[in-house]
Scaffold this motif. Structure first.
Motif, mmCIF file in Angstrom:
data_model
loop_
_atom_site.group_PDB
_atom_site.id
_atom_site.type_symbol
_atom_site.label_atom_id
_atom_site.label_comp_id
_atom_site.label_asym_id
_atom_site.label_seq_id
_atom_site.Cartn_x
_atom_site.Cartn_y
_atom_site.Cartn_z
ATOM 1 N N LEU A 284 0.834 -1.212 0.000
ATOM 2 C CA LEU A 284 0.000 0.000 0.000
ATOM 3 C C LEU A 284 0.866 1.257 0.000
ATOM 4 O O LEU A 284 0.609 2.195 -0.765
ATOM 5 C CB LEU A 284 -0.953 -0.002 1.195
ATOM 6 N N VAL B 197 -8.878 7.709 -3.850
ATOM 7 C CA VAL B 197 -9.621 6.661 -4.566
ATOM 8 C C VAL B 197 -8.701 5.955 -5.568
ATOM 9 O O VAL B 197 -8.708 4.723 -5.675
ATOM 10 C CB VAL B 197 -10.871 7.244 -5.279
ATOM 11 N N GLU B 198 -7.875 6.728 -6.264
ATOM 12 C CA GLU B 198 -6.982 6.122 -7.267
ATOM 13 C C GLU B 198 -5.932 5.220 -6.609
ATOM 14 O O GLU B 198 -5.559 4.186 -7.173
ATOM 15 C CB GLU B 198 -6.294 7.201 -8.107
ATOM 16 N N GLU C 6 -6.332 3.518 -3.772
ATOM 17 C CA GLU C 6 -7.044 2.308 -3.357
ATOM 18 C C GLU C 6 -7.363 1.423 -4.573
ATOM 19 O O GLU C 6 -7.290 0.195 -4.501
ATOM 20 C CB GLU C 6 -8.342 2.728 -2.649
ATOM 21 N N ARG C 7 -7.718 2.059 -5.674
ATOM 22 C CA ARG C 7 -8.076 1.304 -6.887
ATOM 23 C C ARG C 7 -6.851 0.588 -7.458
ATOM 24 O O ARG C 7 -6.910 -0.597 -7.800
ATOM 25 C CB ARG C 7 -8.677 2.265 -7.928
ATOM 26 N N TYR D 84 -4.124 -0.194 -5.811
ATOM 27 C CA TYR D 84 -3.714 -1.192 -4.801
ATOM 28 C C TYR D 84 -4.529 -2.477 -4.974
ATOM 29 O O TYR D 84 -3.982 -3.590 -4.992
ATOM 30 C CB TYR D 84 -3.924 -0.564 -3.416
ATOM 31 N N ALA D 85 -5.831 -2.323 -5.131
ATOM 32 C CA ALA D 85 -6.706 -3.492 -5.323
ATOM 33 C C ALA D 85 -6.357 -4.211 -6.626
ATOM 34 O O ALA D 85 -6.277 -5.443 -6.686
ATOM 35 C CB ALA D 85 -8.171 -3.064 -5.314
ATOM 36 N N LEU D 86 -6.137 -3.424 -7.675
ATOM 37 C CA LEU D 86 -5.816 -4.022 -8.980
ATOM 38 C C LEU D 86 -4.532 -4.850 -8.895
ATOM 39 O O LEU D 86 -4.479 -5.991 -9.383
ATOM 40 C CB LEU D 86 -5.653 -2.910 -10.028
ATOM 41 N N ASP E 46 -2.928 -6.166 -6.197
ATOM 42 C CA ASP E 46 -3.027 -7.370 -5.369
ATOM 43 C C ASP E 46 -3.980 -8.392 -5.996
ATOM 44 O O ASP E 46 -3.759 -9.600 -5.886
ATOM 45 C CB ASP E 46 -3.479 -7.022 -3.939
ATOM 46 N N GLY E 47 -5.017 -7.916 -6.654
ATOM 47 C CA GLY E 47 -5.958 -8.829 -7.309
ATOM 48 C C GLY E 47 -5.292 -9.589 -8.446
ATOM 49 O O GLY E 47 -5.439 -10.813 -8.574
#
Lengths: 196, 196
Positions: B129, B153-154, B156-157, B159-161, B163-164
């Motif tokens: 992160l 927001v960007e 977090e987005r 970061y999710a992308l 790790d996903g």
């Protein structure tokens, strides 16, 4: 023994007892004995519904995906603007409440567990990729997608985003709040769509 | 005993033996005895480097994040156009080769394992992160970010992308190829940046 509603209900109750055992003690603790205790029945009675531990665990995992699928299908049938419908569907896949958080944890423990079991279980697809593919196709069919996008890349990107934020919601519930998750999913869908 | 290079090297060798045991047998198999066998030393010799199993496992996990950090810092120091540098850095976090895949699997087994151990270990932040936050700030400082973006927001987005897609690379190596992963990361960075 013929399938009937009570039989299925009992199997679901045992499967949900298995979820609680997995949540509290990990897959290592998910013995038939522990699950029977949690379900409040004898090991003999449990064996009446599930002949083996593997059969029980596979059933418990399949139940997770069925519950998600049911909720998604319910939303898909609603009369909503396409973008709003898609965001609502994604919010059912990502754990935003106690129930979906439980499902995600169980599913996850299961997936990691299976990696060390090889062929003992047939690895279950969780259906999320198919759902994401359907979402992108649905936006396209409704002429909502921005022109010129590579749908294969967009499907993979949205799939990664959804599973990644689901993972973070599970691992970091104190840091990542529901509103932030909804904001990220909304921003992403808006970024690949024409203005609604 | 004073720290010295040989001592550190030996600790790293033992930690890497622990990785292999975790990869092959899961965290359940990561006993001091099994790790000593894998490292080709006696349990007594292992105890010389790590007094307890917990100490060894924490060291082994920290080594994963240190290796990623080293590679990222190496790229960060290169003279490259900002977008290209950012994409290269993201490709070091996501498992694109055997070495990084191993690191990801070990880290993951560890994270899931810790969820059932409570406070026995202090849960390690993996630093991803912070790295992602730095990437978004770096793009902004270089005036590459599209105007009007919500940086929180960007972050977090992205970061999710990351790790996903790392998760999918690990769980579905047959389906998801290196080129697709690079295409998704490239597409995402381009989508939040002005044209290079």
């Amino acid at each position: 023994m013929p399938k009937n509603v009570n039989h299925e209900e009992k199997k679901d109750q045992i499967a949900e007892a298995a979820w609680r055992v997995i949540l509290n003690h990990g897959m290592e603790g998910a013995s038939v004995r522990n699950i029977a205790v949690e379900a409040g029945i004898s090991v003999g009675a449990l064996r009446h519904y599930f002949a083996t531990q593997d059969e029980l665990l596979v059933y418990a995992m399949t139940l997770v995906t069925e519950k998600v699928k049911e909720r998604v299908e319910h939303i898909a049938a609603l009369d909503l603007p396409p973008q709003e419908k898609v965001i609502k569907i994604l919010c059912e896949i990502v754990p935003l409440n106690k129930q979906t958080m439980t499902e995600m944890e169980v599913w996850f423990s299961f997936i990691i567990h299976l990696r060390h079991k090889g062929d003992r279980f047939a690895l279950q697809s969780d259906g999320v990729l198919n759902g994401i593919r359907a979402v992108v196709e649905y936006l396209d069919a409704n002429r909502m997608l921005l022109p010129g996008l590579d749908q294969a890349v967009e499907t993979e990107r949205l799939y990664a985003l959804v599973d990644g934020i689901a993972l973070h919601a599970m691992l970091e519930p104190q840091r990542l709040k529901r509103e932030q998750i909804v904001a990220v999913l909304t921003r992403h869908i808006q970024s690949i769509c024409k203005e609604a």
